[in-house]
Structure formats: C-alpha cells, structure tokens
Design a protein around this motif. Structure first.
Motif, PDB file in Angstrom:
ATOM      1  N   SER A  53       0.674  -1.280  -0.067  1.00 46.90           N
ATOM      2  CA  SER A  53      -0.103   0.107  -0.042  1.00 46.90           C
ATOM      3  C   SER A  53       1.036   1.189  -0.042  1.00 46.90           C
ATOM      4  CB  SER A  53      -0.960   0.199   1.198  1.00 46.90           C
ATOM      5  OG  SER A  53      -1.686   1.064   1.419  1.00 46.90           O
ATOM      6  N   GLN A  54       1.963   1.317   0.775  1.00 50.45           N
ATOM      7  CA  GLN A  54       2.736   2.590   0.826  1.00 50.45           C
ATOM      8  C   GLN A  54       3.433   2.494  -0.613  1.00 50.45           C
ATOM      9  OE1 GLN A  54       3.141   4.688   3.153  1.00 50.45           O
ATOM     10  NE2 GLN A  54       5.015   5.410   2.843  1.00 50.45           N
ATOM     11  N   GLN A  55       3.830   1.536  -1.155  1.00 52.03           N
ATOM     12  CA  GLN A  55       4.469   1.593  -2.408  1.00 52.03           C
ATOM     13  C   GLN A  55       3.598   2.384  -3.474  1.00 52.03           C
ATOM     14  OE1 GLN A  55       7.855   1.021  -2.741  1.00 52.03           O
ATOM     15  NE2 GLN A  55       8.206  -1.282  -2.841  1.00 52.03           N
ATOM     16  N   LEU A  56       2.383   1.878  -3.489  1.00 50.20           N
ATOM     17  CA  LEU A  56       1.362   2.352  -4.424  1.00 50.20           C
ATOM     18  C   LEU A  56       1.102   3.813  -4.136  1.00 50.20           C
ATOM     19  CD1 LEU A  56      -0.940  -0.838  -4.854  1.00 50.20           C
ATOM     20  CD2 LEU A  56       0.953  -0.110  -6.383  1.00 50.20           C
ATOM     21  N   ALA A  57       0.878   3.927  -3.122  1.00 45.08           N
ATOM     22  CA  ALA A  57       0.622   5.539  -2.536  1.00 45.08           C
ATOM     23  C   ALA A  57       1.799   6.356  -3.397  1.00 45.08           C
ATOM     24  CB  ALA A  57       0.511   5.631  -1.088  1.00 45.08           C
ATOM     25  N   ALA A  58       2.912   5.997  -3.350  1.00 43.02           N
ATOM     26  CA  ALA A  58       3.956   7.258  -3.823  1.00 43.02           C
ATOM     27  C   ALA A  58       3.465   7.452  -5.232  1.00 43.02           C
ATOM     28  CB  ALA A  58       5.182   6.236  -3.646  1.00 43.02           C
ATOM     29  N   TRP A  59       2.664   6.543  -6.035  1.00 44.05           N
ATOM     30  CA  TRP A  59       2.380   7.183  -7.383  1.00 44.05           C
ATOM     31  C   TRP A  59       1.233   8.191  -7.399  1.00 44.05           C
ATOM     32  CZ3 TRP A  59       4.489   6.181 -11.795  1.00 44.05           C
ATOM     33  CH2 TRP A  59       5.421   5.360 -12.035  1.00 44.05           C
ATOM     34  N   CYS A  60       0.594   8.605  -6.079  1.00 37.92           N
ATOM     35  CA  CYS A  60      -0.472   9.286  -6.142  1.00 37.92           C
ATOM     36  C   CYS A  60       0.020  10.746  -6.679  1.00 37.92           C
ATOM     37  CB  CYS A  60      -1.063   9.534  -4.793  1.00 37.92           C
ATOM     38  SG  CYS A  60      -2.619  10.571  -4.692  1.00 37.92           S
ATOM     39  N   GLY A  61      -0.858  11.039  -7.594  1.00 36.14           N
ATOM     40  CA  GLY A  61      -0.539  12.335  -8.101  1.00 36.14           C
ATOM     41  C   GLY A  61       0.618  12.146  -9.153  1.00 36.14           C
ATOM     42  N   HIS A  62       1.121  11.174  -9.658  1.00 35.11           N
ATOM     43  CA  HIS A  62       1.988  10.651 -10.664  1.00 35.11           C
ATOM     44  C   HIS A  62       1.942   9.753 -11.685  1.00 35.11           C
ATOM     45  CE1 HIS A  62       4.952  13.423  -8.238  1.00 35.11           C
ATOM     46  NE2 HIS A  62       4.389  12.742  -7.158  1.00 35.11           N
ATOM     47  N   GLY A  63       0.682   9.059 -11.637  1.00 34.49           N
ATOM     48  CA  GLY A  63       0.143   8.135 -12.663  1.00 34.49           C
ATOM     49  C   GLY A  63       0.324   8.486 -13.969  1.00 34.49           C
ATOM     50  N   PRO A  64       0.174   7.657 -14.835  1.00 28.61           N
ATOM     51  CA  PRO A  64       0.439   8.063 -16.278  1.00 28.61           C
ATOM     52  C   PRO A  64      -0.754   8.742 -16.675  1.00 28.61           C
ATOM     53  CG  PRO A  64      -0.057   5.752 -15.836  1.00 28.61           C
ATOM     54  CD  PRO A  64       0.382   6.181 -14.872  1.00 28.61           C
ATOM     55  N   ALA A  65      -1.947   8.610 -16.052  1.00 29.14           N
ATOM     56  CA  ALA A  65      -3.091   9.131 -16.694  1.00 29.14           C
ATOM     57  C   ALA A  65      -4.081   9.290 -15.375  1.00 29.14           C
ATOM     58  CB  ALA A  65      -3.997   8.283 -17.658  1.00 29.14           C
ATOM     59  N   LEU A  66      -4.945  10.291 -15.401  1.00 30.99           N
ATOM     60  CA  LEU A  66      -5.997  10.558 -14.168  1.00 30.99           C
ATOM     61  C   LEU A  66      -6.591   9.363 -13.672  1.00 30.99           C
ATOM     62  CD1 LEU A  66      -6.936  12.302 -12.001  1.00 30.99           C
ATOM     63  CD2 LEU A  66      -8.467  13.312 -13.869  1.00 30.99           C
ATOM     64  N   GLU A  67      -7.319   8.658 -14.726  1.00 34.13           N
ATOM     65  CA  GLU A  67      -8.203   7.485 -14.273  1.00 34.13           C
ATOM     66  C   GLU A  67      -7.242   6.494 -13.719  1.00 34.13           C
ATOM     67  OE1 GLU A  67     -11.077   4.193 -16.195  1.00 34.13           O
ATOM     68  OE2 GLU A  67     -10.054   5.581 -17.626  1.00 34.13           O
ATOM     69  N   GLU A  68      -5.960   6.133 -14.226  1.00 31.88           N
ATOM     70  CA  GLU A  68      -5.170   5.222 -13.454  1.00 31.88           C
ATOM     71  C   GLU A  68      -4.571   5.605 -12.338  1.00 31.88           C
ATOM     72  OE1 GLU A  68      -3.104   1.740 -13.379  1.00 31.88           O
ATOM     73  OE2 GLU A  68      -4.740   2.163 -14.631  1.00 31.88           O
ATOM     74  N   VAL A  99      -6.856  -8.208  -9.485  1.00 26.08           N
ATOM     75  CA  VAL A  99      -6.279  -9.159 -10.080  1.00 26.08           C
ATOM     76  C   VAL A  99      -6.968  -8.555 -11.704  1.00 26.08           C
ATOM     77  CG1 VAL A  99      -6.448 -11.414 -11.104  1.00 26.08           C
ATOM     78  CG2 VAL A  99      -6.191 -11.076  -8.729  1.00 26.08           C
ATOM     79  N   GLU A 100      -8.194  -8.552 -11.720  1.00 25.27           N
ATOM     80  CA  GLU A 100      -8.666  -8.131 -13.298  1.00 25.27           C
ATOM     81  C   GLU A 100      -7.940  -6.842 -13.721  1.00 25.27           C
ATOM     82  OE1 GLU A 100     -13.008  -6.389 -15.116  1.00 25.27           O
ATOM     83  OE2 GLU A 100     -12.941  -7.769 -13.077  1.00 25.27           O
ATOM     84  N   ARG A 101      -7.773  -5.991 -12.895  1.00 27.82           N
ATOM     85  CA  ARG A 101      -7.173  -4.472 -13.245  1.00 27.82           C
ATOM     86  C   ARG A 101      -5.807  -5.008 -13.715  1.00 27.82           C
ATOM     87  NH1 ARG A 101      -3.993  -1.508 -10.802  1.00 27.82           N
ATOM     88  NH2 ARG A 101      -3.444   0.504 -11.579  1.00 27.82           N
ATOM     89  N   SER A 102      -4.775  -5.594 -12.863  1.00 22.18           N
ATOM     90  CA  SER A 102      -3.276  -5.649 -13.232  1.00 22.18           C
ATOM     91  C   SER A 102      -3.247  -6.595 -14.338  1.00 22.18           C
ATOM     92  CB  SER A 102      -2.607  -6.243 -11.935  1.00 22.18           C
ATOM     93  OG  SER A 102      -3.051  -7.395 -11.277  1.00 22.18           O
ATOM     94  N   ALA A 103      -4.193  -7.491 -14.374  1.00 21.07           N
ATOM     95  CA  ALA A 103      -3.750  -8.664 -15.732  1.00 21.07           C
ATOM     96  C   ALA A 103      -4.367  -7.938 -16.811  1.00 21.07           C
ATOM     97  CB  ALA A 103      -4.792  -9.748 -15.624  1.00 21.07           C
ATOM     98  N   GLY A 104      -5.205  -7.102 -16.757  1.00 20.54           N
ATOM     99  CA  GLY A 104      -5.602  -6.351 -18.012  1.00 20.54           C
ATOM    100  C   GLY A 104      -4.447  -5.402 -18.288  1.00 20.54           C
ATOM    101  N   LEU A 105      -3.927  -4.648 -17.448  1.00 24.97           N
ATOM    102  CA  LEU A 105      -2.605  -3.719 -17.807  1.00 24.97           C
ATOM    103  C   LEU A 105      -1.387  -4.535 -18.333  1.00 24.97           C
ATOM    104  CD1 LEU A 105      -2.898  -1.153 -14.839  1.00 24.97           C
ATOM    105  CD2 LEU A 105      -3.146  -0.723 -17.181  1.00 24.97           C
ATOM    106  N   MET A 106      -1.213  -5.621 -17.645  1.00 24.00           N
ATOM    107  CA  MET A 106      -0.030  -6.678 -18.185  1.00 24.00           C
ATOM    108  C   MET A 106      -0.323  -6.761 -19.487  1.00 24.00           C
ATOM    109  SD  MET A 106       2.239  -7.479 -15.973  1.00 24.00           S
ATOM    110  CE  MET A 106       2.956  -9.095 -16.501  1.00 24.00           C
ATOM    111  N   ILE A 107      -1.638  -7.323 -20.005  1.00 21.96           N
ATOM    112  CA  ILE A 107      -2.076  -7.624 -21.479  1.00 21.96           C
ATOM    113  C   ILE A 107      -1.849  -6.469 -22.409  1.00 21.96           C
ATOM    114  CG2 ILE A 107      -3.815  -8.413 -23.035  1.00 21.96           C
ATOM    115  CD1 ILE A 107      -4.853 -10.286 -20.450  1.00 21.96           C
ATOM    116  N   ALA A 108      -2.427  -5.317 -21.788  1.00 24.01           N
ATOM    117  CA  ALA A 108      -2.176  -4.069 -22.680  1.00 24.01           C
ATOM    118  C   ALA A 108      -0.888  -3.723 -23.246  1.00 24.01           C
ATOM    119  CB  ALA A 108      -3.252  -3.043 -22.003  1.00 24.01           C
TER     120      ALA A 108
END
Length: 249
Positions: A19-34, A135-144
């Motif tokens: 959770s702490q790792q992912l929180a570091a991306w807040c405001g820095h994601g590649p797109a607003l939705e992501e 899982v659904e979300r991260s798998a979809g990103l892996m495929i994309a």
C-alpha cells in the motif's frame, strides 16, 4: 513463537508495505483514471493491513495496536515478502509487481476464507472481493502493455524477468506456515503454487510475454531478512510517529 501472530504479521505487512509503495504514485500516474484506480488499490490494501495487524495485536496480547505494529517496529521485525518491497521503478515495473502479487494474493485469500479461525475467515472473505478487482485490473494492464508497442513489450518482459526471483519464497513452507496449515488456520504454502502459475501463464500468454525459466530465487522476507529497499520505505512511512512519538492530530 506464536505461529498465528507471526502469520498475521505476514498478512498485515504484505498489505501495508505494498500500500505504501502504491501510494507513492498518487499524483504521478500516467493518466488521471489510472492515478485514481491505483490509489484505490492502495487504500484497499491499507484497510486490509489494519484488519490483519489489529488482530495480530490482540493475539500477541502485549497491548500493541495496529499503529504500534505499523510504526513502532524496525525492518527486521517486518515479515513481508521481498517482492512487495522492490522499488516502484517505471510504471511497467509497478504493474508487473502488482499482478504477480495479486495472482498469489487471490489464491491465498480464497484459502484463508475457509480458515478454522473465524476472525481470519471473516477478514479474508471481505478482502478477496477487493482482490478479485485487483487481479482483473493488473492482468488487463499486463496484457495491454505486453501486447502493445515494441517498447512497452520489452519493458514488461524486462520487468517480469527482474521480479521473477522474488516470486517463489511465498510457496516455501517454514515452521510458521506448517503449524498454521496443520491447525487449519491457513492453506499450505506449496498448495498455492500450481493455481498461481496457471493464472500467471494464462495472462503472460495473452500479453505475448514469456514466463522466465530462471529457477533460483530470493528468500528471507517472511523471517525478517530484507533488502535495503524496505529501510528506505519505512523511513518515509514511520517518520512522523518516530519523530513525534504518540502525536495525535
């Protein structure tokens, strides 16, 4: 050694550190939705960490609550898997780390949902609903990303290769795992390997990525032996509480 307490720390620490790792991306994601989606995953994991660590404190019986366990322990006292403390890197690294963890986490929580400990079963039954989405979300990103441009494909393959040595320690059974499995508290660690591998293989195939053939692996996180990355993460996570012990807002 209280095996249940140690096992609960592992569950809570995995969720807390990731959770702490992912929180570091807040405001820095590649797109607003992501950016928003990843923050929601971080919050899901933080909520799970609170439940696991609160119960761990009760089992320990020394008066330590979730905050004391999160902010008052040093690195060697943490029991998280080495995978979750690996650096965020570029976004592809974060996506690969998340998917590899999510695929295992879902299998683990499904097993914990049938735990002989009613409190553990209840927490797992709630958490697994959130993790199905993870899982659904991260798998979809892996495929994309894997089946995207030549550059994104290469970056994702490199990310999977880099993280693969950290994906095997969770299937090794030590004394804590063995006792919890014997008591019906948790599924046997090795039993999760086959379904995890099947899930990962199916997604990698769709992402046109190769499953690494590397068979060696890193271990030690479950016993408190960590990489230098955890120390840097805890410095940020624990700064306020360590600087102003007992501070309240």
């Amino acid at each position: 050694m209280d095996a249940k307490f140690e096992y609960l720390l592992r569950l809570g620490d995995n969720a807390l550190v990731l959770s702490q790792q992912l929180a570091a991306w807040c405001g820095h994601g590649p797109a607003l939705e992501e950016d928003l989606a990843l923050t929601n995953v971080a919050l899901d994991l933080l909520g799970q960490a609170r439940l696991w660590l609160s119960y761990a404190g009760e089992v320990e019986g020394r008066g330590r609550d979730e905050d004391a366990l999160a902010y008052g322990r040093d690195g060697p006292d943490f029991r998280n898997l080495l995978l979750v403390e690996q650096p965020n890197g570029h976004y592809g690294n974060t996506v690969a780390r998340q998917f590899l963890f999510d695929a295992w986490h879902q299998q683990l929580l499904a097993g914990l949902s049938r735990s002989s400990d009613a409190r553990i079963a209840d927490i797992a039954q709630k958490a697994v609903k959130e993790v199905r989405y993870h899982v659904e979300r991260s798998a979809g990103l892996m495929i994309a990303l894997g089946d995207g441009t030549a550059l994104s494909h290469q970056r994702m393959q490199d990310a999977v290769n880099q993280l693969w040595p950290y994906t095997q320690e969770w299937f090794e059974s030590d004394a804590v795992d063995a006792q919890c499995a014997a008591e019906g508290i948790a599924p046997a660690a090795p039993s999760l390997a086959a379904p995890w591998r099947a899930t990962v293989q199916a997604v990698l195939d769709r992402a046109t990525l190769a499953m690494p053939a590397y068979t060696g692996h890193q271990r030690g996180g479950k016993q408190g032996t960590h990489s230098e990355h955890l120390g840097h993460l805890l410095t940020s996570l624990q700064f306020v509480q360590r600087t102003y012990p007992g501070a309240q807002w």
